[in-house]
Design a protein around this motif. Structure first.
Motif, PDB file in Angstrom:
ATOM      1  N   LEU A 119       0.826  -1.205   0.000  1.00 58.32           N
ATOM      2  CA  LEU A 119       0.000   0.000   0.000  1.00 58.32           C
ATOM      3  C   LEU A 119       0.861   1.255   0.000  1.00 58.32           C
ATOM      4  O   LEU A 119       0.589   2.211  -0.724  1.00 58.32           O
ATOM      5  CB  LEU A 119      -0.945  -0.007   1.208  1.00 58.32           C
ATOM      6  CG  LEU A 119      -1.897   1.164   1.339  1.00 58.32           C
ATOM      7  CD1 LEU A 119      -2.880   1.184   0.178  1.00 58.32           C
ATOM      8  CD2 LEU A 119      -2.642   1.092   2.655  1.00 58.32           C
ATOM      9  N   GLY A 120       1.927   1.245   0.770  1.00 60.48           N
ATOM     10  CA  GLY A 120       2.827   2.399   0.798  1.00 60.48           C
ATOM     11  C   GLY A 120       3.519   2.628  -0.534  1.00 60.48           C
ATOM     12  O   GLY A 120       3.646   3.772  -0.990  1.00 60.48           O
ATOM     13  N   LEU A 121       3.969   1.558  -1.171  1.00 65.69           N
ATOM     14  CA  LEU A 121       4.602   1.693  -2.483  1.00 65.69           C
ATOM     15  C   LEU A 121       3.610   2.198  -3.531  1.00 65.69           C
ATOM     16  O   LEU A 121       3.951   3.029  -4.378  1.00 65.69           O
ATOM     17  CB  LEU A 121       5.189   0.358  -2.926  1.00 65.69           C
ATOM     18  CG  LEU A 121       6.428  -0.123  -2.180  1.00 65.69           C
ATOM     19  CD1 LEU A 121       6.790  -1.533  -2.595  1.00 65.69           C
ATOM     20  CD2 LEU A 121       7.586   0.826  -2.411  1.00 65.69           C
ATOM     21  N   MET A 122       2.374   1.694  -3.447  1.00 67.78           N
ATOM     22  CA  MET A 122       1.359   2.137  -4.404  1.00 67.78           C
ATOM     23  C   MET A 122       1.046   3.619  -4.200  1.00 67.78           C
ATOM     24  O   MET A 122       0.905   4.366  -5.173  1.00 67.78           O
ATOM     25  CB  MET A 122       0.089   1.301  -4.240  1.00 67.78           C
ATOM     26  CG  MET A 122      -0.931   1.518  -5.333  1.00 67.78           C
ATOM     27  SD  MET A 122      -2.306   0.375  -5.240  1.00 67.78           S
ATOM     28  CE  MET A 122      -3.141   0.980  -3.797  1.00 67.78           C
ATOM     29  N   LEU A 123       0.965   4.067  -2.954  1.00 64.43           N
ATOM     30  CA  LEU A 123       0.729   5.486  -2.686  1.00 64.43           C
ATOM     31  C   LEU A 123       1.888   6.346  -3.175  1.00 64.43           C
ATOM     32  O   LEU A 123       1.680   7.442  -3.704  1.00 64.43           O
ATOM     33  CB  LEU A 123       0.514   5.722  -1.192  1.00 64.43           C
ATOM     34  CG  LEU A 123      -0.825   5.286  -0.622  1.00 64.43           C
ATOM     35  CD1 LEU A 123      -0.860   5.518   0.874  1.00 64.43           C
ATOM     36  CD2 LEU A 123      -1.960   5.997  -1.301  1.00 64.43           C
ATOM     37  N   ALA A 180       1.308  24.108  -8.793  1.00 67.33           N
ATOM     38  CA  ALA A 180       1.192  24.528  -7.403  1.00 67.33           C
ATOM     39  C   ALA A 180       2.487  24.412  -6.613  1.00 67.33           C
ATOM     40  O   ALA A 180       2.508  24.768  -5.445  1.00 67.33           O
ATOM     41  CB  ALA A 180       0.109  23.704  -6.714  1.00 67.33           C
ATOM     42  N   GLY A 181       3.535  23.900  -7.185  1.00 64.39           N
ATOM     43  CA  GLY A 181       4.802  23.792  -6.485  1.00 64.39           C
ATOM     44  C   GLY A 181       4.867  22.615  -5.521  1.00 64.39           C
ATOM     45  O   GLY A 181       5.684  22.611  -4.619  1.00 64.39           O
ATOM     46  N   PHE A 182       3.974  21.634  -5.668  1.00 59.88           N
ATOM     47  CA  PHE A 182       3.999  20.461  -4.804  1.00 59.88           C
ATOM     48  C   PHE A 182       5.135  19.541  -5.211  1.00 59.88           C
ATOM     49  O   PHE A 182       5.512  19.476  -6.372  1.00 59.88           O
ATOM     50  CB  PHE A 182       2.696  19.668  -4.904  1.00 59.88           C
ATOM     51  CG  PHE A 182       1.524  20.350  -4.296  1.00 59.88           C
ATOM     52  CD1 PHE A 182       1.497  20.678  -2.961  1.00 59.88           C
ATOM     53  CD2 PHE A 182       0.425  20.661  -5.074  1.00 59.88           C
ATOM     54  CE1 PHE A 182       0.410  21.303  -2.407  1.00 59.88           C
ATOM     55  CE2 PHE A 182      -0.671  21.280  -4.530  1.00 59.88           C
ATOM     56  CZ  PHE A 182      -0.678  21.601  -3.194  1.00 59.88           C
ATOM     57  N   ILE A 183       5.650  18.830  -4.233  1.00 57.32           N
ATOM     58  CA  ILE A 183       6.566  17.742  -4.534  1.00 57.32           C
ATOM     59  C   ILE A 183       5.864  16.438  -4.160  1.00 57.32           C
ATOM     60  O   ILE A 183       4.882  16.432  -3.424  1.00 57.32           O
ATOM     61  CB  ILE A 183       7.917  17.899  -3.807  1.00 57.32           C
ATOM     62  CG1 ILE A 183       7.713  18.045  -2.302  1.00 57.32           C
ATOM     63  CG2 ILE A 183       8.672  19.082  -4.339  1.00 57.32           C
ATOM     64  CD1 ILE A 183       8.983  18.045  -1.519  1.00 57.32           C
ATOM     65  N   SER A 184       6.350  15.337  -4.668  1.00 57.34           N
ATOM     66  CA  SER A 184       5.619  14.081  -4.514  1.00 57.34           C
ATOM     67  C   SER A 184       5.506  13.624  -3.057  1.00 57.34           C
ATOM     68  O   SER A 184       4.555  12.952  -2.697  1.00 57.34           O
ATOM     69  CB  SER A 184       6.250  12.991  -5.363  1.00 57.34           C
ATOM     70  OG  SER A 184       7.563  12.742  -4.949  1.00 57.34           O
ATOM     71  N   SER A 185       6.448  13.985  -2.188  1.00 61.40           N
ATOM     72  CA  SER A 185       6.335  13.574  -0.786  1.00 61.40           C
ATOM     73  C   SER A 185       5.164  14.272  -0.102  1.00 61.40           C
ATOM     74  O   SER A 185       4.494  13.673   0.741  1.00 61.40           O
ATOM     75  CB  SER A 185       7.632  13.859  -0.037  1.00 61.40           C
ATOM     76  OG  SER A 185       7.895  15.249  -0.016  1.00 61.40           O
ATOM     77  N   GLU A 186       4.896  15.518  -0.468  1.00 62.95           N
ATOM     78  CA  GLU A 186       3.736  16.211   0.105  1.00 62.95           C
ATOM     79  C   GLU A 186       2.442  15.602  -0.402  1.00 62.95           C
ATOM     80  O   GLU A 186       1.472  15.479   0.350  1.00 62.95           O
ATOM     81  CB  GLU A 186       3.785  17.697  -0.238  1.00 62.95           C
ATOM     82  CG  GLU A 186       4.914  18.438   0.434  1.00 62.95           C
ATOM     83  CD  GLU A 186       5.029  19.877  -0.030  1.00 62.95           C
ATOM     84  OE1 GLU A 186       4.275  20.278  -0.924  1.00 62.95           O
ATOM     85  OE2 GLU A 186       5.886  20.577   0.511  1.00 62.95           O
ATOM     86  N   ALA A 238       2.104  12.477  -1.322  1.00 61.63           N
ATOM     87  CA  ALA A 238       2.011  11.164  -0.677  1.00 61.63           C
ATOM     88  C   ALA A 238       1.482  11.294   0.751  1.00 61.63           C
ATOM     89  O   ALA A 238       0.646  10.495   1.186  1.00 61.63           O
ATOM     90  CB  ALA A 238       3.365  10.469  -0.672  1.00 61.63           C
ATOM     91  N   MET A 239       1.940  12.293   1.471  1.00 66.78           N
ATOM     92  CA  MET A 239       1.467  12.492   2.839  1.00 66.78           C
ATOM     93  C   MET A 239      -0.013  12.844   2.880  1.00 66.78           C
ATOM     94  O   MET A 239      -0.711  12.489   3.822  1.00 66.78           O
ATOM     95  CB  MET A 239       2.297  13.567   3.543  1.00 66.78           C
ATOM     96  CG  MET A 239       3.714  13.130   3.835  1.00 66.78           C
ATOM     97  SD  MET A 239       3.815  11.621   4.801  1.00 66.78           S
ATOM     98  CE  MET A 239       3.164  12.163   6.342  1.00 66.78           C
ATOM     99  N   SER A 240      -0.477  13.532   1.853  1.00 68.38           N
ATOM    100  CA  SER A 240      -1.906  13.856   1.838  1.00 68.38           C
ATOM    101  C   SER A 240      -2.756  12.651   1.440  1.00 68.38           C
ATOM    102  O   SER A 240      -3.952  12.620   1.726  1.00 68.38           O
ATOM    103  CB  SER A 240      -2.169  15.026   0.884  1.00 68.38           C
ATOM    104  OG  SER A 240      -1.872  14.662  -0.436  1.00 68.38           O
ATOM    105  N   LEU A 241      -2.167  11.643   0.792  1.00 64.25           N
ATOM    106  CA  LEU A 241      -2.901  10.443   0.402  1.00 64.25           C
ATOM    107  C   LEU A 241      -2.976   9.392   1.505  1.00 64.25           C
ATOM    108  O   LEU A 241      -3.829   8.501   1.457  1.00 64.25           O
ATOM    109  CB  LEU A 241      -2.261   9.812  -0.833  1.00 64.25           C
ATOM    110  CG  LEU A 241      -2.397  10.562  -2.144  1.00 64.25           C
ATOM    111  CD1 LEU A 241      -1.603   9.864  -3.229  1.00 64.25           C
ATOM    112  CD2 LEU A 241      -3.845  10.680  -2.546  1.00 64.25           C
ATOM    113  N   VAL A 242      -2.126   9.498   2.501  1.00 57.55           N
ATOM    114  CA  VAL A 242      -2.081   8.483   3.553  1.00 57.55           C
ATOM    115  C   VAL A 242      -3.413   8.353   4.298  1.00 57.55           C
ATOM    116  O   VAL A 242      -3.928   7.244   4.444  1.00 57.55           O
ATOM    117  CB  VAL A 242      -0.899   8.738   4.516  1.00 57.55           C
ATOM    118  CG1 VAL A 242      -0.995   7.883   5.760  1.00 57.55           C
ATOM    119  CG2 VAL A 242       0.415   8.484   3.799  1.00 57.55           C
TER     120      VAL A 242
END
Length: 163
Positions: free
Chosen positions: A41-45, A60-66, A68-72
């Motif tokens: 699940l973490g890898l898929m997110l 919007a200047g987002f990076i993928s870690s931000e 990912a944190m919003s998808l958790v």
């Protein structure tokens, strides 16, 4: 988790040592498969966040870690709610039951409860989860893990084509 589960399994329940060792081995298999499901699940997110981050990064200047944190929370709340102990599975709506069957937590709970026994007051009967054996539940967990890993590979391939 084994530190919590193992002493409970080895407690004297009137069964023999072989029965307790058998239950402990199954519980270990269930815990490992559940952990693999969480990793999947973490890898898929992360792969989904990579795809979403590429489309929104320029705007919007987002990076993928931000991302990912919003998808958790979006991914974990259904695991918690539809996992089983928060609703009576046998009396739930058909759509809720179908969504619940896609959750690793539900099958982990079912596999764990199938080790409990088959008395009339067991938690599995109270929740309406009966009929699945430990082996079937473990195979379903393994299938869900493989589906998550295949989805992750497809998402990563899609992200590479965008670059």
């Amino acid at each position: 988790m084994l530190v919590v589960v193992y002493p409970v399994l080895l407690a004297d329940t009137g069964t023999g040592a072989f029965e307790n060792a058998f239950r402990a081995a199954w519980m270990y298999i269930i815990l490992v498969l559940t952990a693999v499901g969480g990793v999947g699940l973490g890898l898929m997110l992360s792969a989904l966040a990579l795809n979403l981050g590429q489309t929104t990064a320029s705007r919007a200047g987002f990076i993928s870690s931000e991302v990912a944190m919003s998808l958790v929370p979006v991914a974990l709340l259904p695991q918690i709610v539809l996992g089983g102990p928060f609703f009576l599975y046998g009396k739930a709506f058909i759509m809720t039951r179908l969504l619940s069957k896609l959750m690793v937590a539900r099958w982990s709970l079912s596999a764990s409860l199938s080790l409990e026994g088959d008395g009339p007051q067991t938690l599995a009967r109270q929740l309406g989860m009966r009929g699945e054996t430990t082996a079937v539940s473990c195979l379903v967990i393994l299938g869900l893990c493989l589906a998550k890993l295949i989805t992750t590979m497809v998402l990563i391939r899609y992200a590479e084509k965008k670059i």
